[in-house]
Enzyme design. Sequence first.
Site, PDB file in Angstrom:
ATOM      1  N   HIS A 176       0.833  -1.197   0.000  1.00  0.00           N
ATOM      2  CA  HIS A 176       0.000   0.000   0.000  1.00  0.00           C
ATOM      3  C   HIS A 176       0.871   1.251   0.000  1.00  0.00           C
ATOM      4  O   HIS A 176       1.808   1.372   0.794  1.00  0.00           O
ATOM      5  CB  HIS A 176      -0.913   0.020   1.218  1.00  0.00           C
ATOM      6  N   SER A 177       0.576   2.189  -0.899  1.00  0.00           N
ATOM      7  CA  SER A 177       1.253   3.487  -0.976  1.00  0.00           C
ATOM      8  C   SER A 177       2.756   3.272  -1.201  1.00  0.00           C
ATOM      9  O   SER A 177       3.137   2.661  -2.188  1.00  0.00           O
ATOM     10  CB  SER A 177       0.948   4.301   0.294  1.00  0.00           C
ATOM     11  N   MET A 178       3.620   3.731  -0.300  1.00  0.00           N
ATOM     12  CA  MET A 178       5.040   3.470  -0.472  1.00  0.00           C
ATOM     13  C   MET A 178       5.295   1.979  -0.633  1.00  0.00           C
ATOM     14  O   MET A 178       6.173   1.553  -1.395  1.00  0.00           O
ATOM     15  CB  MET A 178       5.844   3.999   0.714  1.00  0.00           C
TER      16      MET A 178
END
Length: 262
Positions: A97-99
């Site tokens: 998720h995300s990074m």
Amino acid sequence: MSDPDLQELSGRWLRQYRPAPDAAVTLVAFPHAGGSASYFQPLSAALGPQTEVLCLQYPGRQDRRHEPCLDTVEAFADAICTVLRPRTDRPLVFFGHSMGAVLGYETARRLEAERAVDLLGLIVSGRRSPTTTRHETVHLRDDAGVIAEVQRLNGTDSALLEDEDIRRMILPCLRADYTAVETYVHRAGPPLRSPITVLTGDADPQVTRQEAERWSEVTSGGFRLHAFPGGHFYLNSQQGPVTRALIDSLTSFRTAAASPRP
């Protein structure tokens, strides 16, 4: 590196909250900037025991808070590859998720190039394709500015961020993580052979649908996109639908891997 050293390293990086000795596949979960392995505890419970869930614990947080933080995507991916190369007992799926999406992608690129593990697929969430760019400078802000960005994205309980001790504890890893992901530059290279599933919030300020769709450019395998109601941390309010989408992707990846290739 000797076996005891690898076991010690693996013990620092990987958390397993639910045993799954009979699982057919292992899902490796990559947390977001400032995040920790424990963020995926609910997911581990929801997917087990059919799926083994290994959650990555990055340096600089929780029980690893006294270790130096990493501040480049390359350093993260190289370290994670070292931990995952010995995981050859069952096929792997990466979920970030995300990074964590960027880290999962770069780890997948390395391990596919080496043919080191059996990687069935990559699931990315809350992140635009690495072939898109935005000029972001959160890592250059003062402490108040970094905290303000976290509050804007609703990734951490605001009450916790008002505690000065907690702020001092999480700021070093937050700043290092933002430095890593905001200074990351995608390198041209062969597309992944593994299929990619993209999950995104329909009101996420960090990624538009068009930016999410461009993940299709970095794989020669299948591509699917699922949009959910919510912002950057849509996962928190959409746990049931997200879990079903993950199970669907795991099934799809296994079916594709079992099918004869032309």
